[in-house]
Write a protein that holds these residues in place. Structure first.
Motif, PDB file in Angstrom:
ATOM      1  N   VAL A  83       0.543  -0.971   0.022  1.00 51.19           N
ATOM      2  CA  VAL A  83      -0.226   0.149   0.316  1.00 51.19           C
ATOM      3  C   VAL A  83       0.672   1.375  -0.090  1.00 51.19           C
ATOM      4  N   THR A  84       1.034   1.910  -0.629  1.00 52.89           N
ATOM      5  CA  THR A  84       1.554   2.784  -0.686  1.00 52.89           C
ATOM      6  C   THR A  84       0.939   4.138   0.390  1.00 52.89           C
ATOM      7  N   SER A  85       2.425   4.267   1.025  1.00 56.19           N
ATOM      8  CA  SER A  85       1.784   5.850   2.216  1.00 56.19           C
ATOM      9  C   SER A  85       2.436   6.813   1.910  1.00 56.19           C
ATOM     10  N   VAL A  86       1.984   7.695   2.510  1.00 58.29           N
ATOM     11  CA  VAL A  86       2.798   9.522   2.190  1.00 58.29           C
ATOM     12  C   VAL A  86       3.872   9.503   4.130  1.00 58.29           C
ATOM     13  N   ARG A  87       4.719   9.488   3.664  1.00 57.18           N
ATOM     14  CA  ARG A  87       4.935  10.328   5.298  1.00 57.18           C
ATOM     15  C   ARG A  87       5.179  11.312   5.427  1.00 57.18           C
ATOM     16  N   TYR A  88       4.620  12.261   6.916  1.00 57.71           N
ATOM     17  CA  TYR A  88       4.551  12.900   6.975  1.00 57.71           C
ATOM     18  C   TYR A  88       5.400  13.484   7.736  1.00 57.71           C
ATOM     19  N   GLU A  89       5.699  15.101   8.169  1.00 62.81           N
ATOM     20  CA  GLU A  89       6.421  15.297   9.188  1.00 62.81           C
ATOM     21  C   GLU A  89       6.660  14.214  10.542  1.00 62.81           C
ATOM     22  N   ARG A  90       7.687  14.164  11.210  1.00 64.27           N
ATOM     23  CA  ARG A  90       8.050  12.963  11.902  1.00 64.27           C
ATOM     24  C   ARG A  90       7.147  13.253  13.121  1.00 64.27           C
ATOM     25  N   ALA A  91       6.146  12.993  13.760  1.00 65.73           N
ATOM     26  CA  ALA A  91       5.649  13.041  15.173  1.00 65.73           C
ATOM     27  C   ALA A  91       6.491  13.487  16.421  1.00 65.73           C
ATOM     28  N   VAL A  92       6.380  14.246  17.074  1.00 63.22           N
ATOM     29  CA  VAL A  92       6.498  14.711  18.134  1.00 63.22           C
ATOM     30  C   VAL A  92       5.904  14.663  19.515  1.00 63.22           C
ATOM     31  N   PRO A  93       5.625  13.010  20.192  1.00 66.35           N
ATOM     32  CA  PRO A  93       4.778  12.957  21.073  1.00 66.35           C
ATOM     33  C   PRO A  93       4.598  13.490  21.696  1.00 66.35           C
ATOM     34  N   SER A  94       3.540  14.018  22.547  1.00 62.48           N
ATOM     35  CA  SER A  94       3.457  14.528  24.419  1.00 62.48           C
ATOM     36  C   SER A  94       2.854  13.466  24.991  1.00 62.48           C
ATOM     37  N   PHE A  95       2.900  13.498  26.503  1.00 68.05           N
ATOM     38  CA  PHE A  95       2.006  12.765  27.293  1.00 68.05           C
ATOM     39  C   PHE A  95       1.941  13.526  28.262  1.00 68.05           C
ATOM     40  N   THR A  96       0.455  12.760  28.645  1.00 65.48           N
ATOM     41  CA  THR A  96       0.046  14.373  29.833  1.00 65.48           C
ATOM     42  C   THR A  96       0.411  13.752  31.174  1.00 65.48           C
ATOM     43  N   GLY A  97       0.951  12.444  31.384  1.00 60.55           N
ATOM     44  CA  GLY A  97       1.041  12.197  32.799  1.00 60.55           C
ATOM     45  C   GLY A  97       0.108  10.714  33.061  1.00 60.55           C
TER      46      GLY A  97
ATOM     47  N   ILE B 289       5.053  11.129  32.871  1.00 63.50           N
ATOM     48  CA  ILE B 289       6.052  11.959  32.656  1.00 63.50           C
ATOM     49  C   ILE B 289       5.405  13.473  32.096  1.00 63.50           C
ATOM     50  N   VAL B 290       5.245  14.089  32.243  1.00 69.62           N
ATOM     51  CA  VAL B 290       4.344  15.613  31.551  1.00 69.62           C
ATOM     52  C   VAL B 290       5.595  16.418  30.779  1.00 69.62           C
ATOM     53  N   GLY B 291       5.250  16.275  29.765  1.00 72.23           N
ATOM     54  CA  GLY B 291       6.222  16.408  28.544  1.00 72.23           C
ATOM     55  C   GLY B 291       5.900  15.918  27.113  1.00 72.23           C
ATOM     56  N   CYS B 292       7.094  15.684  26.858  1.00 68.73           N
ATOM     57  CA  CYS B 292       7.330  15.448  24.931  1.00 68.73           C
ATOM     58  C   CYS B 292       8.795  14.570  25.304  1.00 68.73           C
ATOM     59  N   ILE B 293       8.919  13.752  24.283  1.00 76.40           N
ATOM     60  CA  ILE B 293       9.978  13.269  23.524  1.00 76.40           C
ATOM     61  C   ILE B 293       9.896  12.864  21.612  1.00 76.40           C
ATOM     62  N   SER B 294      11.508  13.745  22.418  1.00 79.16           N
ATOM     63  CA  SER B 294      11.317  13.956  20.818  1.00 79.16           C
ATOM     64  C   SER B 294      12.158  12.770  19.553  1.00 79.16           C
ATOM     65  N   ASP B 295      13.888  12.100  20.394  1.00 77.63           N
ATOM     66  CA  ASP B 295      13.876  10.947  19.398  1.00 77.63           C
ATOM     67  C   ASP B 295      14.046  10.449  20.834  1.00 77.63           C
ATOM     68  N   LEU B 296      14.192   8.727  20.496  1.00 78.95           N
ATOM     69  CA  LEU B 296      14.824   7.647  21.146  1.00 78.95           C
ATOM     70  C   LEU B 296      15.306   6.636  20.250  1.00 78.95           C
ATOM     71  N   VAL B 297      16.590   6.855  20.390  1.00 79.98           N
ATOM     72  CA  VAL B 297      17.552   5.628  19.648  1.00 79.98           C
ATOM     73  C   VAL B 297      18.323   5.119  20.676  1.00 79.98           C
ATOM     74  N   LEU B 298      18.305   3.496  20.078  1.00 82.20           N
ATOM     75  CA  LEU B 298      18.978   2.326  21.156  1.00 82.20           C
ATOM     76  C   LEU B 298      19.978   1.558  20.049  1.00 82.20           C
ATOM     77  N   ASP B 299      20.998   1.253  20.616  1.00 81.50           N
ATOM     78  CA  ASP B 299      22.454   1.089  20.068  1.00 81.50           C
ATOM     79  C   ASP B 299      23.061   1.984  19.259  1.00 81.50           C
ATOM     80  N   SER B 300      22.495   3.125  19.645  1.00 87.66           N
ATOM     81  CA  SER B 300      23.687   4.410  18.190  1.00 87.66           C
ATOM     82  C   SER B 300      22.794   3.819  17.259  1.00 87.66           C
ATOM     83  N   ASP B 301      22.326   3.102  16.465  1.00 89.09           N
ATOM     84  CA  ASP B 301      21.950   2.686  15.293  1.00 89.09           C
ATOM     85  C   ASP B 301      20.721   2.209  15.456  1.00 89.09           C
TER      86      ASP B 301
END
Length: 891
Positions: free
Chosen positions: A697-711, A860-872
């Motif tokens: 299925v053809t998909s369109v990639r949009y701007e990477r989402a940055v999720p926020s959390f309410t706690g 947490i109450v806040g945002c997470i923009s990057d999560l990288v495991l094992d550097s790659d």
């Protein structure tokens, strides 16, 4: 009779000269030769004939009063012969030393003893009048009148605080002109050679030759080069001719100046120093004090060596060195504590861990007879004993020695006895500018200083929180991001939408070396034209737009590079192309990428046409077909404000407002009600990927989402194999970027599932990362006991972006926050592998209290923009297996 008188005088003078030669041959080494240590205590059957000093480890040493010399047996004292200088011949110069020695008899009250316990290693000189020009003087005849003017001096008793001008140790025929500047009554005029211009020329002409003491002809070296005259002004004077009065309260040292204070008193056994300084270079002498002006004998020195603090001290039998484990912070205020008691010493830099050391040998006291020199070596010679010989470059605003707070002006207003090349420290004006929220103070010349505000704050003191939407740059601003590194080795696609208000300024820069050498890319404005310069390692290539752009209007700039070929497009103008010189085709950029400017002009390559910072607004950046979150992904920034765009009014509510030049669109997450365009109406950032199979299925990639959390019941869940194999292993490396406004909350969790009816095993495997009262905490259990690691150096609940790294390697684990100092810990027992089955929860967890066993009560109450495991492996935050009560983060 007259001839006989001449012969008698000659023998008398030769006798004195023989004594002088004996006493002048490194008295410290001579004394050390006859020093000996004995086991026991003074006054308990010790054989010392005159003086006795107790050492450490149940030892003592003997010494003799002035006029006597210690026998090689180590305890007897022999009187110097009648032809030797005695105490009576020295007169008042040794009265103080004799009175000090009289107090040594009470060995139990060492603190009452003065500094100078005995004159150790004094040297003597004889001054003879200069004979008349027409007289003949040889080595066998001395005029009778001149012989009457023989004077004896203890040279170390009267320190000369006049500035010694630069000299050389070689026989040099100098070509420098005579110094002709009028530097006032106390200033010094001297010639200094321009840097890099000095050339040594060997003179082989017979007329210029010289003869050494053995009659051999030697060639002289002539130094050629360009010279300049300069006035070296005394403390309290300034200007190019020392014509101005200069009040110095917090001194700044230029690297060639120094301050002199009276010799340290009551410090022979114990010294405690407190220092606040702001270095501008990695090397220099901070403080120097000792027994002699040639640095022979006892001394202590505080120096900067390759950025590390070194405390060196010699009690007479060997140098002890204590070196800091961390480097100083350049162009920032540093605090330093130094403590020495007899052989032992420790230093503490910037409240870090104390570093301890010990001097060599048996002797434990330091005699301070020379002035205390601050900021440079002063008139001290023999600096080959130190690894650094240049003066300190920077400011000192606080100096305290043995509870005496030094005042830097000249006596009587201050404590200084003398000084040269001292300026008032303008950086100390920042003490009156209390920048808030992590802002940095910067002097701007004159009497003013300004705050450089971190991202998200503005105002004179960075006191105002600003809701950034579209960033603007004012000429002192910049944003900092991770560098391109090796992501653009062979190709680079870059698109920037901006609105400049000044014709010159750096838009984007990324380099390879901190000294501005090697590969780099630079996009900038020069005289209104857009220019792109890049260097692959074999020379720069520059593209320039055909027409200048219009100031105050939005414009899109596109850059493309494949190997050596690059192109530049500005709006609809024809593309400009260029081929880089040389054979290299790859681009490596490991340093940070800067937008709108940089912290220092020295970071820029000299091959650019401008170093001015950008003034205007930057709306979007697309790097290699991925739109960069201009604010969300920034590692930091300075003096960034809002552009005055419609998005600042938050027309999209809780949704994201996306600027499109003067207009905007709203972006909503599916399932979140809001009056904004449907997902099908979004403008794709990149073309849709090609189909990989007939069923794809053809998909369109949009701007990477940055999720926020309410706690509260707000989390992402992952249980895919690629993610879990990096969690369940012997090693895990977590790199995360987030911001939080809550002081406590769960960031990551992976554990064991348990039956609600059964009691949880206290040794169940788990891994938890979260905030506890604002501080980052890592806890884990591998099955044989829990380990908890807490990072207490930085609070993270300030709603600013932070990057953290948590590494577990078998039982050992470490935490690093914002590239600061790391902390580590180890889990108990023998087990080394983590075995969990709940998957990975991000930002929170379902029923947090039960899931974490009471370790956390909320996410947490806040945002997470990057999560990288094992550097790659980058965890896809926009497409988790499950997302509960999460929203898009608003920058």
């Amino acid at each position: 009779m007259a001839g006989l008188r001449y012969v008698c005088w000659l023998f008398v003078i030769l006798g004195y000269l023989s004594v002088v030669l004996v006493l002048a041959q490194n008295p410290v080494e001579e004394k050390t030769t006859f020093e000996a240590a004995f086991q026991g205590r003074c006054g308990h059957g010790s054989p010392c004939e005159q003086l006795c000093y107790e050492l450490h480890d149940g030892m003592y040493e003997c010494d003799c009063r002035d006029g006597y010399i210690l026998h090689k047996n180590g305890y007897s004292c022999a009187e110097l012969n009648s032809t030797s200088p005695s105490t009576s011949e020295l007169g008042d110069l040794v009265d103080e030393a004799e009175s000090d020695e009289a107090n040594v008899d009470n060995a139990d009250d060492e603190d009452a003893v003065e500094d100078i316990l005995y004159i150790r290693g004094a040297t003597f000189t004889i001054h003879l009048d200069t004979p008349a020009e027409n007289s003949t003087v040889n080595t066998t005849k001395i005029n009778e009148v001149n012989a009457d003017r023989i004077e004896l001096h203890a040279t170390s008793q009267g320190p000369n605080l006049e500035q010694k001008l630069p000299s050389t140790m070689e026989s040099i025929v100098s070509t420098e002109p005579a110094c002709s500047l009028d530097c006032g009554p106390a200033g010094n005029c001297y010639i200094e050679q321009s840097r890099g211009d000095e050339v040594d020329v060997v003179i082989e002409d017979d007329d210029d030759g010289a003869v050494d003491l053995e009659g051999n002809t030697v060639n002289l070296r002539r130094k050629q080069g360009t010279f300049r005259q300069r006035c070296q002004c005394p403390l309290g004077r300034g200007g190019d001719r020392c014509q101005l009065e200069a009040e110095v309260r917090s001194p700044r040292f230029t690297g060639s100046g120094w301050l002199a204070f009276p010799a340290l008193r009551a410090a022979y056994k114990h010294v405690q120093l407190e220092l606040e300084f702001r270095p501008e270079a990695w090397d220099g002498v901070l403080l120097l004090a000792g027994e002699r002006d040639d640095l022979q004998g006892d001394f202590m020195a505080l120096i900067l060596h390759h950025g590390f603090i070194e405390f060196r001290f010699d009690c007479g039998s060997g140098v002890g060195t204590v070196r800091s484990t961390e480097t100083v912070k350049l162009n920032e205020w540093n605090t330093l504590s130094v403590y020495r008691h007899r052989w032992d010493a420790w230093i503490q830099l910037n409240q870090e861990k104390r570093v301890e050391g010990r001097s060599k040998g048996l002797f434990s006291r330091i005699t301070f007879r020379e002035p205390l020199f601050v900021g440079g070596p002063g008139n001290t010679t023999g600096l080959e004993r130190l690894p650094v010989r240049t003066g300190f470059k920077g400011c000192i605003r606080h100096l305290e020695a043995n509870e005496h707070h030094y005042r830097f002006p000249l006596a009587p207003q201050g404590d200084a006895a003398n000084g040269f090349d001292i300026e008032e420290c303008t950086a100390d004006r920042c003490s009156k500018v209390p920048c808030s929220h992590g802002g940095k103070c910067l002097t701007t010349g004159g009497d003013t200083a300004v705050c450089l505000c971190p991202l998200g704050y503005t105002g004179d003191l960075c006191e105002t929180r600003v809701d950034l939407q579209v960033p603007s740059f004012n000429g002192s601003s910049y944003l900092r991001y991770p560098g391109l590194a090796d992501t653009s080795l062979s190709w680079l696609e870059l698109s920037v939408t901006l609105k400049p208000t000044a014709p010159d300024g750096v838009i984007l820069y990324n380099g390879h070396h901190s000294d501005a050498t090697g590969d780099f890319i630079a996009l900038y404005l020069s005289s209104g034209h857009v220019q792109f310069t890049f260097d692959l390692g074999t020379g720069p290539a520059t593209l320039r737009s055909e027409n200048p752009i219009r100031l105050g209007e939005w414009v899109e700039v596109r850059v493309s590079r494949t190997g050596r070929l690059a192109s530049l497009e500005v709006e609809d103008d024809p593309a400009q192309e260029i081929l880089a010189p040389g054979a290299f085709t790859q681009l490596s950029l490991p340093l940070n990428l800067y937008l709108g400017g940089a912290p220092s002009y020295d970071m820029y390559s000299p091959k650019m046409k401008t170093t001015a910072s950008f003034v205007g607004c930057i709306q979007t950046i697309v790097l290699n077909n991925r739109e960069v979150g201009i604010l969300a992904e920034a590692l930091g920034g300075v003096n960034v404000g809002n552009c005055g765009h419609a998005c600042e009014a938050r027309p999209c509510g809780d949704a994201e407002c996306r600027p499109l030049r003067e207009r905007f669109t709203c972006r909503c997450r599916p399932g979140v009600p809001h009056p904004c365009p449907a997902p099908d109406d979004y403008t794709p950032l990149v073309p849709p990927p090609a189909r990989t199979s007939s069923n794809a299925v053809t998909s369109v990639r949009y701007e990477r989402a940055v999720p926020s959390f309410t706690g509260s019941e707000s989390y992402l869940h992952y249980n895919d194999a690629d993610t879990m194999k990096r969690i369940i292993s012997y090693r895990v490396d977590i790199n995360m970027r987030f911001r939080a406004s809550s002081s406590s909350g769960l960031l990551l969790w992976s554990g064991r599932q348990s039956d609600p009816q059964e009691q949880r095993d206290e040794n169940d495997d788990f891994l938890a990362l979260g905030l506890d009262h604002g501080y980052l905490t890592l806890a884990y259990n591998l099955g044989s006991g829990e380990a908890v690691l807490r990072y207490n150096l930085t609070r993270l609940d300030d709603d600013l972006w932070h990057r953290i790294r948590a590494v577990r390697n078998e039982q050992w684990a470490s935490l690093v926050v914002d590239s600061g100092t790391g902390v580590s810990a180890s889990s108990p027992g023998q087990l080394r592998q983590l075995n969990t089955d709940t998957g990975l929860y991000v930002g929170g967890a379902p029923d947090v209290v039960r899931t974490t066993g009471g370790r956390y009560t909320k996410g947490i109450v806040g945002c997470i923009s990057d999560l990288v495991l094992d550097s790659d492996f980058s965890v896809a935050l926009s497409s988790p297996a499950q997302a509960t009560n999460t929203h898009s983060c608003i920058p």
